[in-house]
Design an enzyme around this catalytic site. Structure first.
Site, PDB file in Angstrom:
ATOM      1  N   ALA A 121       0.859  -1.191   0.000  1.00 60.50           N
ATOM      2  CA  ALA A 121       0.000   0.000   0.000  1.00 60.50           C
ATOM      3  C   ALA A 121       0.892   1.237   0.000  1.00 60.50           C
ATOM      4  O   ALA A 121       1.995   1.224   0.558  1.00 60.50           O
ATOM      5  CB  ALA A 121      -0.916   0.004   1.219  1.00 60.50           C
ATOM      6  N   ASP A 283     -11.199   5.466  14.644  1.00 58.78           N
ATOM      7  CA  ASP A 283     -11.585   5.107  13.276  1.00 58.78           C
ATOM      8  C   ASP A 283     -11.796   3.600  13.131  1.00 58.78           C
ATOM      9  O   ASP A 283     -11.140   2.951  12.302  1.00 58.78           O
ATOM     10  CB  ASP A 283     -10.497   5.574  12.306  1.00 58.78           C
TER      11      ASP A 283
END
Length: 547
Positions: A121, A283
């Site tokens: 990523a 989150d």
């Protein structure tokens, strides 16, 4: 601040103008011309996301921060900005490898058994690679992008200038642009130091291990390889789990602990983080919740966390209880403590309470299973903001965390009710608090200490305002003449009491220091005078008490 001082001809400033004008020239012209309220508006949510993405990491972080502020933006903006991710190409391995080896203090081959140099990523701040260690097996290696610190510093200076310029527009009366810019840059500085994320991970793991609501090991975070982690490198256990809402994860949960047990454990863990630890993962969206084959849940990405000080934590619990109990008056009191108004702003408390009562009545008129608690909290913060209260950013993170958690719970279990499930958990926390008198005594001691420290300062401020004629009273009294006479008598007695005290003090000092007979005689005379005045004052007080 002038426009020229912001867009000073630097290449980065000109690039910002070019990007914004290409997407939304009208918004830029409003900003430059400082348009009035009738024409000043934000770009559409999709356009705003495109602008922030193209501007780069600092502005993407601004959008992500705004997605945690339902008190400032509508639901369409919140939803769009919540999906905002930086669209940046990966840094070539040849450019990144020297920085990684410098941080490791050795070559990549010496530190890891294997290392795949193609990133898994690539984000705005760092890139993630997969490697293996002899003792731990597969690990994720997160490396800071080269040059990102200098880019954040340059963009940060420009963002502060733009925020100051925007604050002078009519839009600036609705949004605290300068405060938002400071929050963005503060969050980015924390993200540039991976040691903070490692510390957050370890702290949240300790919280889960000590939780009374989470079965041993049912929910945890990845292990941190501390000996290889540093400011620019973070090495974590590699997680092969499936996203919690995927069919594979659902099957693993059903055959393992069960869906209901999992949602209860998740909610219990976060209730303790909110109201006991005051330190919470902000989150917990489905992508950050992975499920292993045996049904255990792994909580990823501790980069975004919220922190409550002890008093805010206590007030927040009090607010939630007042809302659940539909006590509008109590909720109004606590809300004003959590989000006090800006200096010089007067809040119409009665109007605020009426609106809050209406919001509570509307929300709780439906069954608890149908109540979206996150939307209710978002509406509450919007109401507070419209009423002149300044909502702290951490409350926005709290609502974001609740929103994600409630969404996961509803997706896993259609009968899940955040409010209904939370009530017994909060009751247990309160019962536990009552059973800890020592902690409550310590809190009482802290409150008493704060009172003794603050009271002299507050009294001094009050007297200073009296002396400088800053304090104005508007009083309408009946029988003012009688009050005036009483005040005159009271002032005379106070003056006489001060005189008696002064005579006694003077006589005491002279009797202690006097070496000559004359001074001793004078001190005795002062004692006699003070005694006579004191007796007269006592007789006067006794007479007035009989009337």
């Amino acid at each position: 601040m002038s426009v020229l001082s912001v867009f000073d001809g630097s290449s980065r400033a000109l690039e910002v103008v070019r990007i914004v004008s290409r997407h939304e020239w009208s918004f830029l012209s409003q900003l430059l011309n400082r348009g009035d309220a009738s024409e000043t508006r934000l770009p559409l949510p999709s356009v705003l996301c495109n602008i922030l993405t193209e501007l780069g990491p600092v502005y993407v972080k601004l959008g992500q921060l705004l997605s945690t502020r339902p008190d400032l933006l509508g639901e369409d903006y919140i939803e769009a900005l919540s999906q905002l991710q930086a669209d940046v190409p990966a840094v070539p391995w040849e450019q990144l490898r020297p920085q990684l080896e410098q941080e490791l203090g050795c070559s990549v081959d010496e530190a890891f058994s294997t290392f795949v140099d193609t990133p898994i990523a690539a984000g705005s701040v760092g890139q993630v690679y997969k490697a293996t260690l002899p003792e731990l097996g597969a690990v994720a290696v997160k490396v800071l992008r080269p040059g990102i610190a200098a880019q954040v510093e340059e963009d940060g200076r420009l963002l502060r200038k733009i925020a100051a310029l925007a604050a002078a527009t009519s839009l600036g009366s609705l949004y605290d642009f300068v405060g938002l810019a400071d929050q963005v840059l503060e969050a980015l500085v924390r993200e540039l130091d991976f040691r903070i994320e490692a510390s957050n991970t370890l702290r949240l793991q300790r919280s889960l291990e000590g939780s009374s609501f989470v079965p041993d090991g049912q929910i945890r975070l990845p292990h941190v390889v501390q000996q290889l982690s540093s400011r620019s490198v973070l090495v974590l256990e590699w997680i092969e789990g499936a996203s919690i809402l995927s069919p594979e994860a659902r099957e693993a949960l059903e055959t393992g602990p069960g869906l209901v047990a999992t949602t209860t454990a998740l909610l219990g863990a976060f209730v303790e983080q909110y109201f006991v630890e005051g330190f919470f993962h902000a989150d917990p969206h489905p992508g950050n919740l992975k499920v292993l084959a045996d049904g255990r849940v792994i909580l990823l990405d501790a980069g975004m966390v919220g922190l409550f000080d002890p008093r805010t934590r206590s007030n927040l619990l009090d607010l939630v209880l007042a809302l659940i109990n539909q006590d509008g008056a109590r909720a109004t009191d606590v809300l004003e403590q959590i989000a006090p108004p800006a200096r010089g702003v007067k809040v119409d408390r009665q109007h605020l309470q009426r609106q809050l009562d209406q919001l509570i009545a509307k929300s709780f008129s439906k069954p608890l299973e149908e109540l979206n608690f996150a939307l209710f909290l978002a509406a509450l913060l919007q109401l507070a903001n419209r009423s002149g209260l300044r909502v702290p950013g951490t409350l926005g993170l709290f609502v974001k965390s609740v929103t994600n958690l409630e969404g996961v719970g509803n997706s896993l279990n259609p009968a899940f009710s955040f409010t209904g499930e939370m009530q017994p958990l909060v009751a247990q926390l309160l019962a536990r608090a009552v059973m800890l008198p020592q902690e409550r005594l310590m809190q009482f001691g802290l409150d008493l200490r704060n009172l003794t420290i603050d009271s002299p300062r507050q009294l001094s401020q009050l007297l200073r305002r009296f002396s400088s004629d800053e304090l104005v009273f508007a009083i309408q009294l009946e029988g003012l003449e009688a009050v005036r006479s009483s005040l005159e008598r009271l002032s005379q007695r106070i003056s006489l009491a001060i005189l008696v005290a002064s005579l006694l003090l003077s006589a005491t000092v002279m009797a202690t220091l006097a070496q000559q007979p004359l001074l001793r005689d004078v001190s005795e005379g002062l004692f006699v005078g003070a005694t006579l005045f004191g007796l007269w004052l006592i007789v006067s007080l006794l007479r007035s008490s009989r009337r």
